[in-house]
Design an enzyme around this catalytic site. Structure first.
Site, mmCIF file in Angstrom:
data_model
loop_
_atom_site.group_PDB
_atom_site.id
_atom_site.type_symbol
_atom_site.label_atom_id
_atom_site.label_comp_id
_atom_site.label_asym_id
_atom_site.label_seq_id
_atom_site.Cartn_x
_atom_site.Cartn_y
_atom_site.Cartn_z
ATOM 1 N N CYS A 1 -11.300 -5.856 35.180
ATOM 2 C CA CYS A 1 -12.062 -4.684 34.783
ATOM 3 C C CYS A 1 -11.129 -3.493 34.967
ATOM 4 O O CYS A 1 -10.621 -3.268 36.063
ATOM 5 C CB CYS A 1 -13.289 -4.548 35.687
ATOM 6 S SG CYS A 1 -14.233 -3.040 35.412
ATOM 7 N N CYS B 1 -10.600 -1.836 28.174
ATOM 8 C CA CYS B 1 -11.874 -2.210 28.794
ATOM 9 C C CYS B 1 -12.070 -3.664 28.399
ATOM 10 O O CYS B 1 -12.004 -3.988 27.205
ATOM 11 C CB CYS B 1 -13.018 -1.349 28.261
ATOM 12 S SG CYS B 1 -14.645 -1.991 28.738
HETATM 13 N N1 DGL Z 1 -15.211 -4.121 31.667
HETATM 14 C C1 DGL Z 1 -15.018 -2.867 32.299
HETATM 15 C C2 DGL Z 1 -13.609 -2.352 32.070
HETATM 16 O O1 DGL Z 1 -12.700 -3.125 31.789
HETATM 17 C C3 DGL Z 1 -15.935 -1.703 32.032
HETATM 18 C C4 DGL Z 1 -17.370 -1.788 31.889
HETATM 19 C C5 DGL Z 1 -18.163 -0.722 32.624
HETATM 20 O O2 DGL Z 1 -18.088 0.474 32.337
HETATM 21 O O3 DGL Z 1 -18.893 -1.174 33.495
HETATM 22 O O4 DGL Z 1 -13.369 -1.181 32.187
#
Ligand code: DGL
Length: 265
Positions: free
Chosen positions: A72, A182
């Site tokens: 993430c 993301c």
């Molecule tokens: N999957 C997360 C990332 O790579 C973001 C999602 C969120 O904002 O919770 O930033």
């Protein structure tokens, strides 16, 4: 030697990193924690992101994982605060992506990410440290990750949001390459490609999977998967809906999880 690792994300996005590890045939036991009930993390302040993440790291330390991949970008942007609090090594997703951009050396690249990630400026900082000739142009979205996490329910809304991000990027600077900063975004890679066929979109999942494998081969002496035919096992712990996981995993062609259990919201 078979290794056990943790993978964390605010929701489904980290499944893109699971997909990379599965396709590398890594001989690993993976415990995946996704805090879907509290996502999007990218619209929260740093203190909340760190405290929610510590819950996931504590759970994983009870499961005795050897390392945790922070799949993430938003959580990875707080890695400086998390490292001193973590009992195990953390592999963030921003560093390997920044290394790849610095190596490519294109003078201008785009970054699509959450508000928190873009504001942190960490991609740009890491790239600049390695190659000052590269400029990163960030376009944030406060809603795209949540639209995708909802099991791709509203495809039109996803398309509209991506189209608006592409317009904002074009107004900032023309680029040939965009890093999907993301982990939710590569789940809908085909929409990015159909809206901007001339742009190369980078999914950093393989880069982070390689960083995990490198870490484990240093620690355990043998690259996981090098001498093993056993496929990875996957146990999921989530504050979200198991059915949405099954759906997204099918979309990403990830084999069924061994278990899906509940994380309190
Ligand atoms: N999957 C997360 C990332 O790579 C973001 C999602 C969120 O904002 O919770 O930033």
């Amino acid at each position: 030697m078979r290794h056990t690792i943790g993978i964390i994300d605010s929701g489904m996005g980290g499944l893109t990193v699971v997909r990379s590890l599965v396709s590398e045939g890594a001989s690993l036991d993976i415990v995946y924690v996704g805090d879907n009930a509290n996502m999007p993390y990218g619209n929260r302040p740093a203190a909340e992101i760190v405290s929610l993440t510590m819950r996931m790291l504590d759970l994983l330390s009870e499961r005795e994982v050897e390392a945790v991949a922070i799949a993430c970008n938003t959580i990875s942007a707080t890695v400086g605060q998390l490292r001193p609090l973590s009992k195990v090594p953390l592999v963030d997703i921003i560093s390997p992506a920044a290394e790849a951009l610095a190596r490519r050396g294109e003078p201008d690249v785009g970054l699509f990410a959450t508000e928190f990630t873009v504001k942190s400026g960490l991609h740009a900082k890491r790239v600049r440290e390695l190659n000052p000739a590269v400029r990163v142009h960030g376009v944030p979205s406060p809603r795209l990750a949540a639209l995708i996490d909802g099991a791709i329910g509203d495809e039109k809304a996803i398309r509209d949001e991506i189209a608006s991000m592409l317009e904002k990027l074009a107004a900032l600077h023309p680029v040939k390459t965009v890093l999907l900063g993301c982990t939710h975004y590569p789940i809908v890679m085909e929409i990015f490609k159909s809206l901007a066929p001339d742009i190369e979109f980078i999914d950093p999942a393989d880069l982070q999977a390689d960083a995990v494998m490198r870490l484990l081969s240093h620690d355990g002496g043998e690259a996981p998967g090098a001498a093993h035919a056993d496929a990875p096992s996957l146990d999921i712990v989530t504050s979200g809906a198991p059915e949405s996981y099954r759906l997204i995993m099918k979309r990403l062609r990830i084999p069924k999880a061994r278990s899906i259990s509940r994380l309190e919201a």
